[in-house]
Design a protein around this motif. Structure first.
Motif, PDB file in Angstrom:
ATOM      1  N   ARG A 295      24.764 -61.953 -44.918  1.00 57.27           N
ATOM      2  CA  ARG A 295      24.415 -60.548 -45.151  1.00 57.27           C
ATOM      3  C   ARG A 295      24.962 -60.058 -46.482  1.00 57.27           C
ATOM      4  NH1 ARG A 295      24.265 -61.589 -39.914  1.00 57.27           N
ATOM      5  NH2 ARG A 295      22.836 -60.415 -38.584  1.00 57.27           N
ATOM      6  N   MET A 296      26.164 -60.483 -46.820  1.00 55.38           N
ATOM      7  CA  MET A 296      26.737 -60.102 -48.105  1.00 55.38           C
ATOM      8  C   MET A 296      25.891 -60.653 -49.253  1.00 55.38           C
ATOM      9  SD  MET A 296      30.384 -61.190 -49.767  1.00 55.38           S
ATOM     10  CE  MET A 296      29.742 -62.845 -50.040  1.00 55.38           C
ATOM     11  N   LEU A 297      25.475 -61.934 -49.134  1.00 56.42           N
ATOM     12  CA  LEU A 297      24.647 -62.539 -50.177  1.00 56.42           C
ATOM     13  C   LEU A 297      23.310 -61.803 -50.298  1.00 56.42           C
ATOM     14  CD1 LEU A 297      25.263 -66.341 -49.488  1.00 56.42           C
ATOM     15  CD2 LEU A 297      26.135 -64.987 -51.400  1.00 56.42           C
ATOM     16  N   TYR A 298      22.744 -61.403 -49.150  1.00 59.96           N
ATOM     17  CA  TYR A 298      21.482 -60.666 -49.207  1.00 59.96           C
ATOM     18  C   TYR A 298      21.677 -59.320 -49.893  1.00 59.96           C
ATOM     19  CZ  TYR A 298      17.623 -57.679 -47.921  1.00 59.96           C
ATOM     20  OH  TYR A 298      16.582 -56.793 -47.971  1.00 59.96           O
ATOM     21  N   ASP A 299      22.754 -58.619 -49.558  1.00 64.30           N
ATOM     22  CA  ASP A 299      22.994 -57.300 -50.160  1.00 64.30           C
ATOM     23  C   ASP A 299      23.125 -57.414 -51.675  1.00 64.30           C
ATOM     24  OD1 ASP A 299      22.908 -56.224 -47.642  1.00 64.30           O
ATOM     25  OD2 ASP A 299      25.085 -56.168 -47.375  1.00 64.30           O
ATOM     26  N   VAL A 300      23.856 -58.429 -52.134  1.00 68.56           N
ATOM     27  CA  VAL A 300      23.991 -58.642 -53.580  1.00 68.56           C
ATOM     28  C   VAL A 300      22.629 -58.972 -54.190  1.00 68.56           C
ATOM     29  CG1 VAL A 300      24.993 -60.152 -55.340  1.00 68.56           C
ATOM     30  CG2 VAL A 300      26.399 -59.375 -53.417  1.00 68.56           C
ATOM     31  N   ARG A 301      21.890 -59.851 -53.506  1.00 65.02           N
ATOM     32  CA  ARG A 301      20.585 -60.310 -54.018  1.00 65.02           C
ATOM     33  C   ARG A 301      19.585 -59.154 -54.081  1.00 65.02           C
ATOM     34  NH1 ARG A 301      20.384 -64.215 -50.740  1.00 65.02           N
ATOM     35  NH2 ARG A 301      19.091 -63.374 -49.077  1.00 65.02           N
ATOM     36  N   SER A 302      19.475 -58.414 -52.976  1.00 71.45           N
ATOM     37  CA  SER A 302      18.467 -57.349 -52.936  1.00 71.45           C
ATOM     38  C   SER A 302      18.814 -56.218 -53.896  1.00 71.45           C
ATOM     39  CB  SER A 302      18.326 -56.810 -51.509  1.00 71.45           C
ATOM     40  OG  SER A 302      19.529 -56.191 -51.083  1.00 71.45           O
TER      41      SER A 302
ATOM     42  N   PRO B  46      22.359 -51.825 -48.471  1.00 72.05           N
ATOM     43  CA  PRO B  46      22.819 -52.961 -49.285  1.00 72.05           C
ATOM     44  C   PRO B  46      23.535 -52.523 -50.561  1.00 72.05           C
ATOM     45  CG  PRO B  46      20.663 -53.441 -48.394  1.00 72.05           C
ATOM     46  CD  PRO B  46      20.977 -52.030 -47.999  1.00 72.05           C
ATOM     47  N   ALA B  47      23.034 -51.495 -51.215  1.00 71.22           N
ATOM     48  CA  ALA B  47      23.662 -51.056 -52.472  1.00 71.22           C
ATOM     49  C   ALA B  47      25.049 -50.485 -52.237  1.00 71.22           C
ATOM     50  CB  ALA B  47      22.782 -50.020 -53.168  1.00 71.22           C
ATOM     51  N   THR B  48      25.219 -49.676 -51.186  1.00 68.21           N
ATOM     52  CA  THR B  48      26.541 -49.103 -50.940  1.00 68.21           C
ATOM     53  C   THR B  48      27.540 -50.176 -50.532  1.00 68.21           C
ATOM     54  OG1 THR B  48      26.084 -48.602 -48.601  1.00 68.21           O
ATOM     55  CG2 THR B  48      25.468 -46.944 -50.225  1.00 68.21           C
ATOM     56  N   ARG B  49      27.064 -51.244 -49.879  1.00 65.41           N
ATOM     57  CA  ARG B  49      27.974 -52.352 -49.545  1.00 65.41           C
ATOM     58  C   ARG B  49      28.474 -53.036 -50.813  1.00 65.41           C
ATOM     59  NH1 ARG B  49      29.447 -55.673 -44.992  1.00 65.41           N
ATOM     60  NH2 ARG B  49      27.890 -57.221 -45.488  1.00 65.41           N
ATOM     61  N   VAL B  50      27.620 -53.096 -51.829  1.00 64.26           N
ATOM     62  CA  VAL B  50      27.993 -53.772 -53.073  1.00 64.26           C
ATOM     63  C   VAL B  50      28.764 -52.831 -53.993  1.00 64.26           C
ATOM     64  CG1 VAL B  50      27.077 -54.886 -55.149  1.00 64.26           C
ATOM     65  CG2 VAL B  50      26.026 -55.341 -52.925  1.00 64.26           C
TER      66      VAL B  50
ATOM     67  N   TYR C  23      16.584 -65.715 -55.003  1.00 67.60           N
ATOM     68  CA  TYR C  23      16.379 -64.694 -56.026  1.00 67.60           C
ATOM     69  C   TYR C  23      14.931 -64.715 -56.520  1.00 67.60           C
ATOM     70  CZ  TYR C  23      21.344 -63.587 -56.369  1.00 67.60           C
ATOM     71  OH  TYR C  23      22.609 -63.152 -56.105  1.00 67.60           O
ATOM     72  N   TRP C  24      14.407 -65.925 -56.684  1.00 59.29           N
ATOM     73  CA  TRP C  24      13.011 -66.062 -57.097  1.00 59.29           C
ATOM     74  C   TRP C  24      12.082 -65.432 -56.058  1.00 59.29           C
ATOM     75  CZ3 TRP C  24       9.026 -68.749 -54.692  1.00 59.29           C
ATOM     76  CH2 TRP C  24       7.863 -68.935 -55.449  1.00 59.29           C
TER      77      TRP C  24
END
Length: 681
Positions: free
Chosen positions: A68-75, A290-294, A366-367
């Motif tokens: 989930r952390m990786l998705y939040d950073v990615r999105s 996701p943005a607020t988590r990052v 990412y792609w």
């Protein structure tokens, strides 16, 4: 004479050919020489690698949080950076409003009524109100009058206690319904404001499930341009400002629309736009995205609605990744790790190959995210972990080659072949030569219901213990009835009769074995150790037909196996048990050749890969012969067009409510009609 380019191309081709040949040789030697225990451990780790590579987002603690952390950073990093959206404006109650009105809960109804009256004159395309009118106040009538006077299409927040029990009580829901009923018939209609956050970390990432018991979601209600969003439950497309000084959505305080400020001065801010009214109050209606988590902080619920509305207006529906694609990706990364461990190259080159593969695994999400693919459930951490586990497992086994030798003798043969067949092969070793021949065989497939799900709920040691014990019981049953064990596929056993030697009573042996394997599965279920969740039943499929039977696999590692349509048909029959509510199914070709008399007809089915439907039967040794005869006659009469036969079958099913297979047969006969066939999934 070859040119320089042609020589370089030929040299590169020769190197690739030598590399591939070397890899095949190394794999051949590794699997030939590694011991059975090490092989079992290696495959256990490969299975673990595959499990993590497929399910790390859903079922692997800690890994799921990382995913989930990786998705939040990615999105967040791949999200569009945009100018201010001139289609949507937010009008908010803020902390200053509360100070001025002296009201915190419920929000001041007079303020809302005045704002609505002024907004109605400014040409808004539609108004969405994310405020729950869920309790009475003395000013309610003024608000009711304001709602009834509105001409702009307006949607008022609604939630139910059933879909949101943590925040709404039944009394509040009753007031909501009564209030909205009091303003029905005008421009104001209810709209759902339900959000669904991730249960693991309470972050809003996706559109909520939209049950039919609720009105349309606020975004869907405001505009009909993309009705397909009524069923969409994929990712929310959050957008971020290109200019930090200008947010994606303009935000105006509601006080501008309640005082003496001239309405015409606000027309350019409102005309032709969707107006969303709600709260922007400290510690109320605040959500993580996701943005607020990052980046930290929270987002108000009204802004989440604004992002969803903008996404709908743009028709920006993310494409979901299918489970089959996730399985294919998991298998590919595990296979890549295993094959990389088999490479015999210089360490620096191996390091480059390793880094290249890991970089590809990390960059693919990412792609995909950049191409509007919903990457929420891509198990990226699981792919990397699965790759390393597979690499380590196979690499360890490969390094052990040369220290252990694989034994292949009569004791090994006896685990897969009946004793008389094993003795025959030992007396005539030429039978192990690599060749195949066409034979008529009785092919059998089994499957243990729910064992894969069970294996996720218990310790790996218990999984191995139960699986080995189960396969021992079924293997002993096959060999006791003179069958040949073809292979094990997880908890499934594949066996056949009629090769390498055939017997006159092979059909009866095969039928008896099929029944005995189901009963062995039942005994296995009853004897499960304490603490093990309930184990499913064993299902069996048996078919007679032609197959190519022989030793295949190469000189260093051979397997006596059967190939062909008869094996596929047996597998289809085994899986058909679930749909037909049976436990053992045999094809008509088996029933006609066996002297076993207790076969009851289960209709005619069509399976994938076979152009002609065929009849199937269930062996029922414990059913009275009179019942078997009666059921056979009734099905035959129905196939000949006698509709009364179906009524008698229904009566029989009613008299035997515990017999789910008969009830299912009656249902299928109703569906397909006389002489028809039921198409299996």
């Amino acid at each position: 004479m070859a040119t320089g380019a042609e020589q370089v191309s030929a040299g590169a081709t020769e190197k690739l050919t030598r590399s591939a040949r070397g890899l095949r040789t190394r794999m051949h030697q590794t699997w030939r020489k590694v011991g059975p225990w090490r092989l079992a451990i290696t495959f256990l780790f490969l299975a673990l690698a595959l499990f993590i590579a497929r399910y790390s987002w859903e079922r692997v603690p800690i890994a799921a949080d990382i995913e989930r952390m990786l998705y939040d950073v990615r999105s967040t990093s791949m999200a569009p950076r945009v100018a201010q959206d001139d289609r949507i404006v937010m009008v908010v109650f803020n902390d200053q409003t509360l100070i001025e009105t002296g009201r915190r809960s419920p929000l001041d109804r007079v303020t809302l009524a005045k704002a609505l009256a002024k907004l109605d004159t400014l040409g808004a395309k539609g108004i969405g109100i994310d405020i729950l009118i869920d309790q009475a106040t003395p000013e309610d009538q003024q608000l009711v009058d304001a709602f009834k006077a509105l001409r702009t299409p307006t949607y008022l927040a609604f939630v139910s206690a059933e879909t949101n029990p943590d925040f709404v009580e039944y009394g509040q829901e009753e007031f909501l319904r009564a209030f909205q009923q009091s303003i029905a018939g005008g421009a104001v209609k209810p709209a759902s404001v339900l959000f669904e956050s991730d249960l693991t970390d309470n972050v809003i990432r996706s559109w909520p499930n939209q049950p039919t018991s609720l009105p349309a979601l606020l975004s869907n209600a405001l505009t009909p341009v993309h009705p397909e969003f009524r069923q969409y439950i994929g990712a929310i497309r959050f957008r971020y400002p290109a200019d930090p000084e200008r947010p994606v959505f303009a935000k105006l305080p509601i006080q501008l629309f309640t005082g003496d400020f001239p309405a015409e001065a606000l027309r350019d801010q409102i005309a032709g736009r969707y107006v969303l009214i709600g709260g922007d109050i400290f510690d109320v209606d605040q959500f993580e995205t996701p943005a607020t988590r990052v980046q930290g902080g929270t987002t108000i619920g009204l802004e989440v609605h604004a992002h969803m509305l903008a996404q709908l207006l743009d028709g920006a529906m993310f494409k979901a990744v299918s489970p089959s694609m996730l399985w294919a990706a998991a298998i590919l990364v595990v296979l890549a790790g295993a094959l990389t461990a088999m490479l015999d190259v210089r360490p620096w080159l191996l390091g480059l190959i390793l880094l290249a593969q890991i970089a590809i695994i990390l960059l693919i999400p990412y792609w995909a995210q950049a191409r509007d693919v919903d990457t929420q459930y891509l198990p990226v951490f699981g792919w990397v972990a699965g790759w390393f586990i597979a690499f380590a497992a196979v690499g360890t086994a490969a390094r052990a080659v040369g220290s252990e030798q694989r034994r292949f003798a009569q004791s090994a043969l006896g685990k897969y072949l009946p004793r008389d067949v094993a003795n025959l092969i030992m007396r005539d070793p030429d039978r192990l030569a690599l060749h195949g021949e066409k034979r008529e065989i009785y092919a059998l497939f089994t499957d243990l219901e729910g064992f894969t799900k069970l294996s996720h709920a218990i310790a790996p040691e218990m999984v191995a213990f139960l699986l080995n014990r189960y396969l021992d019981m079924l293997s002993e049953t096959v060999l006791r009835h003179g069958g040949t064990i073809d292979k094990f596929v997880g908890d499934a056993v594949v066996a056949f009769w009629g090769a390498p030697i055939s017997r006159v009573d092979d059909p009866d042996r095969a039928v008896e074995a099929a029944i005995a394997m189901y009963e062995a599965g039942e005994a296995f279920r009853r004897s499960a150790p304490d603490g093990v969740p309930p184990i499913g039943c064993t299902r069996v499929g048996l078919h007679f037909g032609e197959a190519i039977v022989g030793n295949f696999g190469g000189e260093g590692r051979i397997q006596y196996t059967a190939l062909g349509d008869s094996m596929n048909a047996a597998a289809r029959l085994e899986s058909a048990n679930k749909q037909l509510k049976t436990t053992v199914l045999v094809s008509e070709t088996v029933a006609k050749r066996s002297t076993f008399s207790h076969f009851r007809p289960m209709g005619r089915v069509a399976v994938r890969g076979r152009s002609t439907p065929f009849a199937v039967y269930e062996p029922v040794p414990h059913l009275p012969e009179a019942d078997v005869t009666r059921l056979t006659a009734l099905v035959e009469r129905f196939d000949n067009g006698d509709k009364t036969a179906l009524e008698e079958l229904e009566s029989y099913a009613s008299d035997h409510p515990e017999d789910a297979a008969i009830a299912n047969l009656v249902y299928r006969l109703h569906e397909v009609g006389p002489g028809g066939s039921f198409v299996l999934d």
